[in-house]
Design a protein around this motif. Structure first.
Motif, PDB file in Angstrom:
ATOM      1  N   PHE A 160     -12.413  49.437  93.874  1.00  0.00           N
ATOM      2  CA  PHE A 160     -13.003  49.681  95.302  1.00  0.00           C
ATOM      3  C   PHE A 160     -13.122  48.185  95.899  1.00  0.00           C
ATOM      4  N   ILE A 161     -13.727  47.299  95.414  1.00  0.00           N
ATOM      5  CA  ILE A 161     -13.938  45.699  95.759  1.00  0.00           C
ATOM      6  C   ILE A 161     -12.424  45.339  95.963  1.00  0.00           C
ATOM      7  N   LEU A 162     -11.640  45.340  95.176  1.00  0.00           N
ATOM      8  CA  LEU A 162     -10.281  45.024  95.566  1.00  0.00           C
ATOM      9  C   LEU A 162      -9.730  45.603  96.848  1.00  0.00           C
ATOM     10  N   THR A 163      -9.758  47.168  96.909  1.00  0.00           N
ATOM     11  CA  THR A 163      -9.163  47.885  97.868  1.00  0.00           C
ATOM     12  C   THR A 163      -9.990  47.429  99.253  1.00  0.00           C
ATOM     13  N   GLY A 164     -11.282  47.244  99.136  1.00  0.00           N
ATOM     14  CA  GLY A 164     -12.234  46.833 100.112  1.00  0.00           C
ATOM     15  C   GLY A 164     -11.680  45.417 100.882  1.00  0.00           C
ATOM     16  N   ILE A 165     -11.214  44.466  99.856  1.00  0.00           N
ATOM     17  CA  ILE A 165     -10.848  43.283 100.187  1.00  0.00           C
ATOM     18  C   ILE A 165      -9.496  43.246 101.380  1.00  0.00           C
ATOM     19  N   ILE A 166      -8.626  43.990 100.553  1.00  0.00           N
ATOM     20  CA  ILE A 166      -7.404  44.360 101.353  1.00  0.00           C
ATOM     21  C   ILE A 166      -7.408  44.995 102.427  1.00  0.00           C
ATOM     22  N   ALA A 167      -8.556  46.049 102.629  1.00  0.00           N
ATOM     23  CA  ALA A 167      -8.685  46.875 103.614  1.00  0.00           C
ATOM     24  C   ALA A 167      -9.115  46.192 104.795  1.00  0.00           C
ATOM     25  N   VAL A 168     -10.067  44.939 104.556  1.00  0.00           N
ATOM     26  CA  VAL A 168     -10.648  44.001 105.528  1.00  0.00           C
ATOM     27  C   VAL A 168      -9.809  43.303 106.011  1.00  0.00           C
ATOM     28  N   PHE A 169      -8.778  42.556 105.036  1.00  0.00           N
ATOM     29  CA  PHE A 169      -7.695  41.687 105.506  1.00  0.00           C
ATOM     30  C   PHE A 169      -6.828  42.429 106.488  1.00  0.00           C
ATOM     31  N   LEU A 170      -6.424  43.572 106.019  1.00  0.00           N
ATOM     32  CA  LEU A 170      -5.394  44.319 106.769  1.00  0.00           C
ATOM     33  C   LEU A 170      -6.104  44.652 108.161  1.00  0.00           C
ATOM     34  N   THR A 171      -7.486  44.944 108.411  1.00  0.00           N
ATOM     35  CA  THR A 171      -8.171  45.431 109.612  1.00  0.00           C
ATOM     36  C   THR A 171      -8.161  44.205 110.496  1.00  0.00           C
ATOM     37  N   LEU A 172      -8.505  43.074 109.814  1.00  0.00           N
ATOM     38  CA  LEU A 172      -8.421  41.878 110.588  1.00  0.00           C
ATOM     39  C   LEU A 172      -7.128  41.317 111.309  1.00  0.00           C
ATOM     40  N   ILE A 173      -6.021  41.872 110.689  1.00  0.00           N
ATOM     41  CA  ILE A 173      -4.900  41.436 111.113  1.00  0.00           C
ATOM     42  C   ILE A 173      -4.469  42.252 112.224  1.00  0.00           C
ATOM     43  N   VAL A 174      -4.614  43.741 112.191  1.00  0.00           N
ATOM     44  CA  VAL A 174      -4.431  44.581 113.174  1.00  0.00           C
ATOM     45  C   VAL A 174      -5.121  44.353 114.255  1.00  0.00           C
ATOM     46  N   ILE A 175      -6.519  44.119 114.051  1.00  0.00           N
ATOM     47  CA  ILE A 175      -7.406  44.008 115.196  1.00  0.00           C
ATOM     48  C   ILE A 175      -7.001  42.642 115.912  1.00  0.00           C
ATOM     49  N   ILE A 176      -6.617  41.513 115.374  1.00  0.00           N
ATOM     50  CA  ILE A 176      -6.170  40.296 116.217  1.00  0.00           C
ATOM     51  C   ILE A 176      -4.977  40.759 117.039  1.00  0.00           C
ATOM     52  N   PHE A 177      -3.886  41.269 116.572  1.00  0.00           N
ATOM     53  CA  PHE A 177      -2.689  41.845 117.300  1.00  0.00           C
ATOM     54  C   PHE A 177      -2.999  42.871 118.429  1.00  0.00           C
ATOM     55  N   LEU A 178      -4.132  43.724 117.982  1.00  0.00           N
ATOM     56  CA  LEU A 178      -4.754  44.701 118.940  1.00  0.00           C
ATOM     57  C   LEU A 178      -5.381  44.347 119.874  1.00  0.00           C
ATOM     58  N   SER A 179      -6.480  43.551 119.880  1.00  0.00           N
ATOM     59  CA  SER A 179      -7.270  42.693 120.650  1.00  0.00           C
ATOM     60  C   SER A 179      -6.501  41.997 121.645  1.00  0.00           C
ATOM     61  N   LYS A 180      -5.353  41.398 121.097  1.00  0.00           N
ATOM     62  CA  LYS A 180      -4.647  40.266 122.015  1.00  0.00           C
ATOM     63  C   LYS A 180      -3.714  41.144 122.868  1.00  0.00           C
ATOM     64  N   GLY A 181      -3.037  42.056 122.319  1.00  0.00           N
ATOM     65  CA  GLY A 181      -2.411  43.043 123.036  1.00  0.00           C
ATOM     66  C   GLY A 181      -3.316  43.757 124.214  1.00  0.00           C
ATOM     67  N   LEU A 182      -4.417  44.144 123.988  1.00  0.00           N
ATOM     68  CA  LEU A 182      -5.144  44.745 125.070  1.00  0.00           C
ATOM     69  C   LEU A 182      -5.622  43.605 126.112  1.00  0.00           C
ATOM     70  N   ALA A 183      -5.921  42.547 125.516  1.00  0.00           N
ATOM     71  CA  ALA A 183      -6.483  41.329 126.314  1.00  0.00           C
ATOM     72  C   ALA A 183      -5.472  40.777 127.257  1.00  0.00           C
ATOM     73  N   LYS A 184      -4.123  40.680 126.733  1.00  0.00           N
ATOM     74  CA  LYS A 184      -3.299  39.917 127.360  1.00  0.00           C
ATOM     75  C   LYS A 184      -2.996  40.482 128.944  1.00  0.00           C
ATOM     76  N   PRO A 185      -2.909  41.749 129.055  1.00  0.00           N
ATOM     77  CA  PRO A 185      -2.796  42.190 130.444  1.00  0.00           C
ATOM     78  C   PRO A 185      -4.051  41.900 131.232  1.00  0.00           C
ATOM     79  N   LEU A 186      -5.233  41.836 130.470  1.00  0.00           N
ATOM     80  CA  LEU A 186      -6.607  42.005 131.382  1.00  0.00           C
ATOM     81  C   LEU A 186      -6.734  40.448 131.853  1.00  0.00           C
ATOM     82  N   ILE A 187      -6.099  39.608 130.822  1.00  0.00           N
ATOM     83  CA  ILE A 187      -6.089  38.181 131.196  1.00  0.00           C
ATOM     84  C   ILE A 187      -5.357  37.646 132.312  1.00  0.00           C
TER      85      ILE A 187
END
Length: 464
Positions: A160-187
């Motif tokens: 579970f710890i290993l899976t959680g670390i991978i999930a958090v890492f993938l979540t961060l990557i997705v959020i970075i692209f998602l937030s930039k994708g949403l923020a770009k038109p707003l900017i």
């Protein structure tokens, strides 16, 4: 200043991370509980299997055989009589005596759990009854050290710890692209609004989105276009009003200087005084029109509505305007059926029709014809002013009701007027809750149509 992409990223991360923690906790608890339940079930099943063998051969050899088998497994067995006396055991008796003493005398056929405290205890245990000739004659206790359960849970935790670390890492990557994708038109929209606030309306926003951000981009683009139009209209308005004010003032000042500085004959003096008087009247009319438009813009222009019989009303207008048409050798025809009523301010309605008829006289040649026609359609009343004058170019029609707009760009003074008459007509019609439209063709003529609600559809009231 924190960027919106960072703010969005933090918000998304907190939300998703909280959901992941909840899901991981729920899944971990469910998985651990399931595995523990499987361990108890397996232990219970093994005890029942030994019980079935002992019920067939409840003797010393069978008891020894069962205990010998369990001594080689990771579980242990203890066989007792009904009084708790140990008949056979694969584990030291003093380690399990407390579990034996805790067993009830009334045990269900499928067995039961004796000790399930796997978190703190050394053993978990179950018991199965040995029934001989319909009577419980002994018990089979099964034991399993909790160390194996803790080892199992530790392995699960690592996964579970290993899976959680991978999930958090993938979540961060997705959020970075998602937030930039949403923020770009707003900017881009923020940069566009910043340019608009500085007076630069030449903005360009992407129009390939079919969502709320696309609608917002369209709204900002439309706002920039409208503001640019208002800016150009304001500049034209200021240029027009400057011209309109300067011209009569120049005439007044020039002819006043002539009268003041020269010795003129009475005839010349009277001629110049008449010009000054005419220009003063023109200036007065212009200022009055500007004040009227200012009141309309502030919604402080009072409209006193009452029921008007259009038959009498139009007849009076015909009597007032007929001499003017006759002087220019033009025909003036009035068409108005009996019993047509509307709710309107009679003074303002007369002002509207006067402006339209005055334009028909100014822009129609001698020998032309103007028709003032009234008709009713259901609950609406239509008033049309149609002439066969020189008409309005098609490219000018969308702007003909704008303030100071003139088809004659040379601003000749031969036809008079301030360029505000049709703008005032439009504002007055809208203040009555009506509509105004214009159709025209060069060389054929122009038709203005006013549509008001009939008197039977509006209560008598005062609107300001």
């Amino acid at each position: 200043m924190t960027k919106i992409s960072i703010k969005l990223g933090i918000v998304f991360f907190l939300i998703i991370f909280s959901l992941e923690i909840f899901m991981f906790f729920f899944l971990h608890s469910a998985l651990v509980d399931s595995r523990i339940e499987e361990e108890f079930l397996s232990l219970q099943t093994r005890g029942n299997a030994h019980r079935d063998i002992l019920e067939k051969h409840f003797d010393t050899d069978t008891i020894s055989h069962v205990t010998l088998m369990e001594s080689e497994a990771n579980t242990d067995v203890v066989i007792t009589d009904m009084n708790g006396k140990i008949l056979g055991s694969s584990v030291k008796s003093y380690e399990v005596q407390d579990h034996i003493n805790r067993s009830d005398s009334d045990i269900p056929r499928g067995g039961e759990v004796v000790d399930n405290n796997w978190k703190e205890g050394k053993f978990i245990s179950t018991v199965s009854p040995i029934d001989l000739d319909g009577k419980t004659s002994g018990k089979v206790f099964m034991f399993q050290e909790t160390e194996s359960i803790h080892s199992l849970i530790e392995r699960i935790n690592k996964h579970f710890i290993l899976t959680g670390i991978i999930a958090v890492f993938l979540t961060l990557i997705v959020i970075i692209f998602l937030s930039k994708g949403l923020a770009k038109p707003l900017i881009k929209m923020k940069e566009a609004t910043s340019k608009i606030s500085k007076g630069d309306f030449t903005i360009s926003l992407p129009k390939n989105r079919n969502d709320e951000l696309g609608d917002l981009a369209d709204s900002i683009s439309q706002l920039a276009s409208d503001l640019n139009y208002l800016k150009l209209e304001r500049n034209d308005f200021l240029a027009s009003i400057s011209h309109e004010l300067r011209t009569p003032l120049t005439y007044i000042k020039g002819y006043a200087d002539i009268i003041h500085k020269r010795n003129l004959s009475n005839e010349d003096r009277d001629k110049y005084l008449n010009i000054i008087h005419e220009e003063a009247n023109r200036l007065s009319d212009l200022i009055k029109d500007l004040f009227d438009l200012a009141k309309m813009d502030k919604n402080s222009f009072i409209i006193q509505k009452k029921a008007i019989d259009l038959t009498d009303f139009i007849t009076k207008i015909e009597q007032k305007f007929s001499p003017a048409f006759h002087e220019k050798e033009m025909d003036f025809e009035v068409v108005c059926p009996e019993g047509v009523y509307i709710m309107a301010d009679p003074i303002r309605l007369e002002q509207i029709i006067f402006n339209l008829l005055d334009n028909a006289i100014k822009y129609s040649p001698s020998g032309g014809k103007t028709i003032l026609a009234v008709s009713s359609k259901k609950k609406d009343v239509s008033i049309k002013v149609r002439d066969n004058g020189k008409g309005i170019p098609e490219e000018d029609l969308p702007y003909i009701l704008n303030r100071f707009y003139r088809v004659d760009k040379s601003r000749t003074r031969s036809l008079g007027g301030t360029g505000l008459g049709l703008a005032i007509v439009k504002e007055l019609v809208l203040a009555h809750g009506g509509t105004i439209s214009v159709k025209s063709k060069e060389g054929i003529g122009t038709e203005f149509e006013l549509v008001f609600k009939g008197a039977d559809s509006i209560e008598n009231d005062t609107i300001s």
